[in-house]
Structures are given as C-alpha cells and as structure tokens.
Motif scaffolding. Structure first.
Motif, PDB file in Angstrom:
ATOM      1  N   THR A  28      -5.326  10.650   6.297  1.00 38.76           N
ATOM      2  CA  THR A  28      -4.890  10.436   4.921  1.00 38.76           C
ATOM      3  C   THR A  28      -3.376  10.586   4.841  1.00 38.76           C
ATOM      4  N   TYR A  29      -2.763   9.785   3.970  1.00 38.18           N
ATOM      5  CA  TYR A  29      -1.320   9.753   3.806  1.00 38.18           C
ATOM      6  C   TYR A  29      -0.999   9.884   2.312  1.00 38.18           C
ATOM      7  N   ASP A  30       0.043  10.624   2.005  1.00 37.60           N
ATOM      8  CA  ASP A  30       0.358  10.921   0.609  1.00 37.60           C
ATOM      9  C   ASP A  30       1.625  10.223   0.122  1.00 37.60           C
ATOM     10  N   ASP A  31       1.699  10.075  -1.188  1.00 40.27           N
ATOM     11  CA  ASP A  31       2.884   9.701  -1.956  1.00 40.27           C
ATOM     12  C   ASP A  31       3.159   8.197  -1.925  1.00 40.27           C
ATOM     13  N   GLY A  32       3.520   7.621  -0.761  1.00 41.49           N
ATOM     14  CA  GLY A  32       3.861   6.202  -0.689  1.00 41.49           C
ATOM     15  C   GLY A  32       5.333   5.934  -0.517  1.00 41.49           C
ATOM     16  N   ALA A  33       6.088   6.923  -0.008  1.00 43.00           N
ATOM     17  CA  ALA A  33       7.534   6.731   0.166  1.00 43.00           C
ATOM     18  C   ALA A  33       7.860   5.857   1.369  1.00 43.00           C
ATOM     19  N   GLU A  34       7.065   5.959   2.446  1.00 45.77           N
ATOM     20  CA  GLU A  34       7.349   5.208   3.667  1.00 45.77           C
ATOM     21  C   GLU A  34       6.653   3.852   3.625  1.00 45.77           C
ATOM     22  N   ARG A  35       7.438   2.804   3.818  1.00 38.28           N
ATOM     23  CA  ARG A  35       6.887   1.446   3.723  1.00 38.28           C
ATOM     24  C   ARG A  35       7.368   0.604   4.913  1.00 38.28           C
ATOM     25  N   ASP A  36       6.992   1.048   6.086  1.00 36.44           N
ATOM     26  CA  ASP A  36       7.356   0.355   7.317  1.00 36.44           C
ATOM     27  C   ASP A  36       6.404  -0.817   7.520  1.00 36.44           C
ATOM     28  N   PRO A  37       6.898  -2.063   7.521  1.00 36.47           N
ATOM     29  CA  PRO A  37       5.983  -3.199   7.702  1.00 36.47           C
ATOM     30  C   PRO A  37       5.271  -3.177   9.048  1.00 36.47           C
TER      31      PRO A  37
ATOM     32  N   VAL B 249       6.055   5.377  -5.299  1.00 37.34           N
ATOM     33  CA  VAL B 249       5.895   4.007  -4.809  1.00 37.34           C
ATOM     34  C   VAL B 249       6.904   3.078  -5.469  1.00 37.34           C
ATOM     35  N   GLY B 250       7.138   3.251  -6.776  1.00 43.17           N
ATOM     36  CA  GLY B 250       8.106   2.423  -7.489  1.00 43.17           C
ATOM     37  C   GLY B 250       7.781   0.944  -7.337  1.00 43.17           C
ATOM     38  N   PRO B 251       8.759   0.163  -6.856  1.00 47.66           N
ATOM     39  CA  PRO B 251       8.517  -1.280  -6.715  1.00 47.66           C
ATOM     40  C   PRO B 251       7.800  -1.652  -5.420  1.00 47.66           C
ATOM     41  N   GLY B 252       7.292  -0.679  -4.673  1.00 44.28           N
ATOM     42  CA  GLY B 252       6.745  -0.949  -3.349  1.00 44.28           C
ATOM     43  C   GLY B 252       5.258  -1.195  -3.296  1.00 44.28           C
ATOM     44  N   TYR B 253       4.609  -1.523  -4.412  1.00 44.13           N
ATOM     45  CA  TYR B 253       3.154  -1.704  -4.386  1.00 44.13           C
ATOM     46  C   TYR B 253       2.728  -2.877  -3.505  1.00 44.13           C
ATOM     47  N   GLY B 254       3.610  -3.862  -3.339  1.00 41.01           N
ATOM     48  CA  GLY B 254       3.257  -4.999  -2.486  1.00 41.01           C
ATOM     49  C   GLY B 254       2.949  -4.580  -1.064  1.00 41.01           C
ATOM     50  N   HIS B 255       3.680  -3.584  -0.562  1.00 38.53           N
ATOM     51  CA  HIS B 255       3.429  -3.085   0.792  1.00 38.53           C
ATOM     52  C   HIS B 255       2.009  -2.530   0.902  1.00 38.53           C
ATOM     53  N   PHE B 256       1.575  -1.812  -0.119  1.00 31.77           N
ATOM     54  CA  PHE B 256       0.245  -1.198  -0.059  1.00 31.77           C
ATOM     55  C   PHE B 256      -0.849  -2.225  -0.325  1.00 31.77           C
ATOM     56  N   ALA B 257      -0.502  -3.304  -1.028  1.00 35.62           N
ATOM     57  CA  ALA B 257      -1.456  -4.410  -1.132  1.00 35.62           C
ATOM     58  C   ALA B 257      -1.691  -5.025   0.247  1.00 35.62           C
ATOM     59  N   ARG B 258      -0.622  -5.144   1.049  1.00 37.51           N
ATOM     60  CA  ARG B 258      -0.788  -5.658   2.412  1.00 37.51           C
ATOM     61  C   ARG B 258      -1.616  -4.694   3.252  1.00 37.51           C
ATOM     62  N   LEU B 259      -1.370  -3.392   3.113  1.00 35.39           N
ATOM     63  CA  LEU B 259      -2.186  -2.422   3.841  1.00 35.39           C
ATOM     64  C   LEU B 259      -3.647  -2.523   3.423  1.00 35.39           C
TER      65      LEU B 259
END
Length: 280
Positions: free
Chosen positions: A105-114, A136-146
């Motif tokens: 499990t990973y928390d928060d969403g600060a790291e967005r390494d493609p 996460v701010g504007p980074g939700y697209g990264h988590f959509a890819r995950l």
C-alpha cells in the motif's frame, strides 16, 4: 518581345526544376511534411525510446533475481460490504489468511514517476494507493494510468489532517469529500479508508461508516527508506501483513527502487504480493 520572353521561360524552367526536385524528395521520404499534426506526431515518436524488457524477463529488468510467484486465487468469500446501520467498520493492519501473500500500500500520491506505471504493468504487481486530494493536486491522470494497469485506488482524506480529536462534522467532510472526489475522477467509490498518520478515534469510525467505508486500513509493517519496521508482533513479514511503503523523503531512493528492495525481501521470506481488495 523576345527579351521579355526569355526571363519568363527561365522562370518556368526554375519552377519546373524545383517541383521535380521536391517530388524526388517526397519519393525518397525526406520532404518536410506540410501537415502540422503529422510533423508533431513524428517529433513525438522520435522522443520515445522503447525500454520494454524481453518477454519473460521483466523481473530482471526491475532488479529481481527471480519472477514474483503468482498470488493464489483467493478463496471464494463475500466481499466486505459497507457496515450495517449502527455498526462500525473493522480496523485492520493484517489479514487472517493462510495464503503466503502480503499487501503493498502507498499513501498520499506525491510521487508520480511514470516508470512506476511500467513496473506495475510489467510485473503485474497488485498495489493499493490511498490518495489525498490536496497532495495529488493536478496529478490524478497519473493514478488513472496506474488504475488502468491494475492498481486500486482508495481514500486517504481530502487534506490529510490528523483525524483523532476532530469533531464529527470535520471528519465526515474529510472522508466523504474524498469519496465524492474519487468517484468523480475514477467512477468508483472506494471501499477502504486509511486515516492520515494511522490516527483515528471512535468518531473516525462513525464518520467512515456514514461515508460507506467497508474497512479502515492501517499497516503492520512499514518501509521507510531502506528500513522495514513493524508496528507490533514478530519482527519479520508474515502471511497477511499489510505493508505501508512510506512517502518520498529527500534522502530516500525513488519509489520504484524502494519497491524493488521490498520485493526482494518479500521473496527472501517465501512470500509474494496479493491484491488487498481480494481479501477485504
């Protein structure tokens, strides 16, 4: 008249010669495309370098000496539903199972390494992300890819406050607000919730129940930097352990490097990685 005709003839000759040369360039594949979309596509393609490992070699590509063992198919069991009216969700840091699996499990969403998306896809790695909206701010697209490659998305509040001691209205706003946010982003309402810092009280559980949370998820083991620590019990990984991979620190290795080191430890103890949502 003849003197005026000669420049015109010469001009026609130069035009014909240029056209012929341009046609030759097109046939040779060297001409500059006049289509801006095509030019942009070619430029983007030139910037892409394939790094995919050879078939069957993904584990080597990501620093493992052996493939991850596949998780056993979980025993047929009803999924944990939202708590009944008046009841509270369970708090878990470990799953009671005989399967030789642990859960990442990973928390928060600060790291967005493609590249981490590639790692999850190529290793078929089941992971769960507990996301905080303000991080996460504007980074939700990264988590959509995950999520598209198999990761699960769960709730970690809107703004990451320490929940213990906050009034009910504030705790409910934090949990339900993030439920709504994740529903709008991904089309799902998370079933699992992790309170920031692992701190909660009876009010947290009541608010979580009212927001439709099925279980409050803590962790028995945590990896920070290169070190694995244990909240209680034996100082080693056991089947059913929920592991928190700590958020980035200035001196910590990159997320995929930390994950590789943790996977090596998991393998050395005869375990593999299971999907938490299959067990809760």
């Amino acid at each position: 008249m003849r003197r005026r005709g000669r420049p015109a003839a010469a001009a026609r000759y130069r035009t014909l010669t240029a056209a012929t040369a341009a046609g030759a360039l097109v046939l040779a594949g060297c001409a500059q495309s006049v289509d801006p979309i095509e030019r942009l596509g070619k430029k983007a393609a030139q910037g892409v370098r394939s790094h995919r490992p050879a078939p069957g070699q993904a584990y080597r590509h990501w620093g493992l000496s052996a493939p991850l063992a596949p998780a056993p198919a979980p025993a047929a069991r009803p999924r944990t539903a939202g708590p009944a009216v008046g009841s509270l969700p369970p708090v878990v840091d470990h799953v009671a199972t005989l399967d030789k699996v642990v859960f990442l499990t990973y928390d928060d969403g600060a790291e967005r390494d493609p590249r981490f998306v590639d790692m999850v896809r190529e290793l078929r790695l089941p992971v769960s992300f507990f996301l905080t909206d303000s991080v996460v701010g504007p980074g939700y697209g990264h988590f959509a890819r995950l999520r598209s490659v198999g990761a699960d998305i769960e709730n970690h509040t809107l703004d990451h406050p320490a929940m213990r001691g906050l009034p009910y209205a504030g705790q409910r706003a934090e949990i339900c607000g993030q439920q709504t946010k994740l529903k709008s982003r991904f089309g799902i309402r998370p079933r699992l919730f992790r309170p920031p810092y692992g701190r909660y009280d009876a009010t947290t559980l009541r608010a979580a129940a009212d927001c439709g949370v099925a279980a409050v998820v803590l962790w028995r083991a945590a990896m920070n930097g290169d070190t694995v620590t244990y909240a209680r019990g034996e100082q080693r990984l056991r089947p059913g352990d929920i592991i928190q991979v700590g958020p980035d620190e200035s001196t910590a290795p990159a997320l995929r490097q930390r994950t590789t080191r943790l996977l090596r430890r998991i393998q050395s103890e005869g375990l593999t990685v299971g999907r938490l949502e299959d067990y809760l």
